[in-house]
Design a protein around this motif. Sequence first.
Motif, PDB file in Angstrom:
ATOM      1  N   ILE A  26      -7.536 -27.690  25.076  1.00 46.87           N
ATOM      2  CA  ILE A  26      -7.483 -26.514  25.945  1.00 46.87           C
ATOM      3  C   ILE A  26      -8.768 -25.710  25.793  1.00 46.87           C
ATOM      4  O   ILE A  26      -9.355 -25.639  24.712  1.00 46.87           O
ATOM      5  N   ARG A  27      -9.196 -25.130  26.896  1.00 51.17           N
ATOM      6  CA  ARG A  27     -10.233 -24.111  26.895  1.00 51.17           C
ATOM      7  C   ARG A  27      -9.758 -23.039  27.863  1.00 51.17           C
ATOM      8  O   ARG A  27      -9.078 -23.334  28.850  1.00 51.17           O
ATOM      9  N   GLY A  28     -10.115 -21.810  27.590  1.00 57.06           N
ATOM     10  CA  GLY A  28      -9.687 -20.719  28.452  1.00 57.06           C
ATOM     11  C   GLY A  28     -10.661 -19.573  28.411  1.00 57.06           C
ATOM     12  O   GLY A  28     -11.364 -19.375  27.418  1.00 57.06           O
ATOM     13  N   ALA A  29     -10.705 -18.822  29.502  1.00 50.79           N
ATOM     14  CA  ALA A  29     -11.609 -17.677  29.591  1.00 50.79           C
ATOM     15  C   ALA A  29     -11.103 -16.724  30.672  1.00 50.79           C
ATOM     16  O   ALA A  29     -10.232 -17.072  31.469  1.00 50.79           O
ATOM     17  N   MET A  30     -11.684 -15.560  30.702  1.00 54.01           N
ATOM     18  CA  MET A  30     -11.320 -14.586  31.724  1.00 54.01           C
ATOM     19  C   MET A  30     -11.976 -14.942  33.058  1.00 54.01           C
ATOM     20  O   MET A  30     -11.535 -14.501  34.106  1.00 54.01           O
ATOM     21  N   GLY A  31     -13.015 -15.753  33.027  1.00 49.03           N
ATOM     22  CA  GLY A  31     -13.661 -16.263  34.234  1.00 49.03           C
ATOM     23  C   GLY A  31     -13.699 -17.780  34.170  1.00 49.03           C
ATOM     24  O   GLY A  31     -13.237 -18.382  33.207  1.00 49.03           O
ATOM     25  N   ARG A  32     -14.263 -18.385  35.190  1.00 51.62           N
ATOM     26  CA  ARG A  32     -14.310 -19.856  35.240  1.00 51.62           C
ATOM     27  C   ARG A  32     -15.524 -20.364  34.468  1.00 51.62           C
ATOM     28  O   ARG A  32     -16.576 -20.581  35.039  1.00 51.62           O
ATOM     29  N   LYS A  33     -15.353 -20.565  33.187  1.00 52.40           N
ATOM     30  CA  LYS A  33     -16.471 -21.073  32.388  1.00 52.40           C
ATOM     31  C   LYS A  33     -16.191 -22.491  31.918  1.00 52.40           C
ATOM     32  O   LYS A  33     -15.084 -22.983  32.035  1.00 52.40           O
ATOM     33  N   LYS A  70      -6.139 -18.367  39.051  1.00 50.42           N
ATOM     34  CA  LYS A  70      -6.125 -17.124  38.290  1.00 50.42           C
ATOM     35  C   LYS A  70      -4.697 -16.799  37.857  1.00 50.42           C
ATOM     36  O   LYS A  70      -3.786 -16.763  38.677  1.00 50.42           O
ATOM     37  N   LEU A  71      -4.531 -16.605  36.549  1.00 48.60           N
ATOM     38  CA  LEU A  71      -3.217 -16.359  35.970  1.00 48.60           C
ATOM     39  C   LEU A  71      -3.052 -14.915  35.529  1.00 48.60           C
ATOM     40  O   LEU A  71      -4.028 -14.279  35.099  1.00 48.60           O
ATOM     41  N   GLU A  72      -1.841 -14.449  35.591  1.00 53.33           N
ATOM     42  CA  GLU A  72      -1.486 -13.187  34.935  1.00 53.33           C
ATOM     43  C   GLU A  72      -1.335 -13.500  33.441  1.00 53.33           C
ATOM     44  O   GLU A  72      -1.076 -14.644  33.057  1.00 53.33           O
ATOM     45  N   THR A  73      -1.462 -12.492  32.616  1.00 57.21           N
ATOM     46  CA  THR A  73      -1.395 -12.678  31.172  1.00 57.21           C
ATOM     47  C   THR A  73      -0.121 -13.410  30.755  1.00 57.21           C
ATOM     48  O   THR A  73      -0.165 -14.366  29.975  1.00 57.21           O
ATOM     49  N   GLU A  74       1.015 -12.979  31.292  1.00 54.71           N
ATOM     50  CA  GLU A  74       2.294 -13.574  30.908  1.00 54.71           C
ATOM     51  C   GLU A  74       2.364 -15.051  31.305  1.00 54.71           C
ATOM     52  O   GLU A  74       2.905 -15.881  30.569  1.00 54.71           O
ATOM     53  N   GLU A  75       1.833 -15.386  32.477  1.00 51.85           N
ATOM     54  CA  GLU A  75       1.824 -16.784  32.934  1.00 51.85           C
ATOM     55  C   GLU A  75       1.002 -17.648  31.983  1.00 51.85           C
ATOM     56  O   GLU A  75       1.404 -18.756  31.623  1.00 51.85           O
ATOM     57  N   GLY A  99      -3.148 -16.001  27.327  1.00 48.01           N
ATOM     58  CA  GLY A  99      -3.464 -14.741  27.985  1.00 48.01           C
ATOM     59  C   GLY A  99      -4.740 -14.784  28.811  1.00 48.01           C
ATOM     60  O   GLY A  99      -5.039 -13.843  29.545  1.00 48.01           O
ATOM     61  N   LYS A 100      -5.494 -15.869  28.720  1.00 47.96           N
ATOM     62  CA  LYS A 100      -6.716 -15.985  29.525  1.00 47.96           C
ATOM     63  C   LYS A 100      -6.364 -16.236  30.988  1.00 47.96           C
ATOM     64  O   LYS A 100      -5.365 -16.880  31.298  1.00 47.96           O
ATOM     65  N   ARG A 101      -7.194 -15.755  31.895  1.00 44.60           N
ATOM     66  CA  ARG A 101      -6.926 -15.896  33.332  1.00 44.60           C
ATOM     67  C   ARG A 101      -7.075 -17.324  33.833  1.00 44.60           C
ATOM     68  O   ARG A 101      -6.369 -17.754  34.734  1.00 44.60           O
ATOM     69  N   TYR A 102      -8.032 -18.061  33.251  1.00 45.14           N
ATOM     70  CA  TYR A 102      -8.299 -19.425  33.696  1.00 45.14           C
ATOM     71  C   TYR A 102      -8.186 -20.373  32.513  1.00 45.14           C
ATOM     72  O   TYR A 102      -8.850 -20.179  31.488  1.00 45.14           O
ATOM     73  N   LEU A 103      -7.353 -21.389  32.666  1.00 49.46           N
ATOM     74  CA  LEU A 103      -7.175 -22.381  31.610  1.00 49.46           C
ATOM     75  C   LEU A 103      -7.622 -23.751  32.110  1.00 49.46           C
ATOM     76  O   LEU A 103      -7.382 -24.110  33.268  1.00 49.46           O
TER      77      LEU A 103
END
Length: 141
Positions: A26-33, A70-75, A99-103
């Motif tokens: 898994i990788r995740g970030a608040m933007g699409r990185k 784009k995900l909500e934190t809970e999602e 909690g990241k927006r993009y996974l």
Amino acid sequence: MDHLVYLDKKAKELDNLISGKKSMIIRGAMGRKMPYGRVEIGDILYFVENNGDALVKAKACVQDVIFTDKLETEESISIVEKLQPKLRLDNRLTKRFAGKRYLSLINLENFRTVDPFKIDKSEYGNMDDWLPVENIDKIKI
């Protein structure tokens, strides 16, 4: 396409892959990185631990990949919790990615260890924990 993927030594990610307990990255970030949108089925991932030795110790093929919208934190938290049996994240990594927006979720197949080899990352100025290298032989020492 080949990718160089850093695994967390403290979380024993490589050990969990070797033992078969872990089958997904898994990788995740608040933007699409990185690696969002840049990994495809059939790509080869080469694994190195983040302990400074710069030794590639294993590789696997990408079986399947999911890039979330784009995900909500809970999602996001729910997805990470649901996939935890495949991810095998420790508490620190769970906090890092949940909690990241993009996974980016990458299922692996044909995982195997390799004779360790060193790599030259000098062409990659912006160091990250995921590097698309096109062909691993270009950075193999």
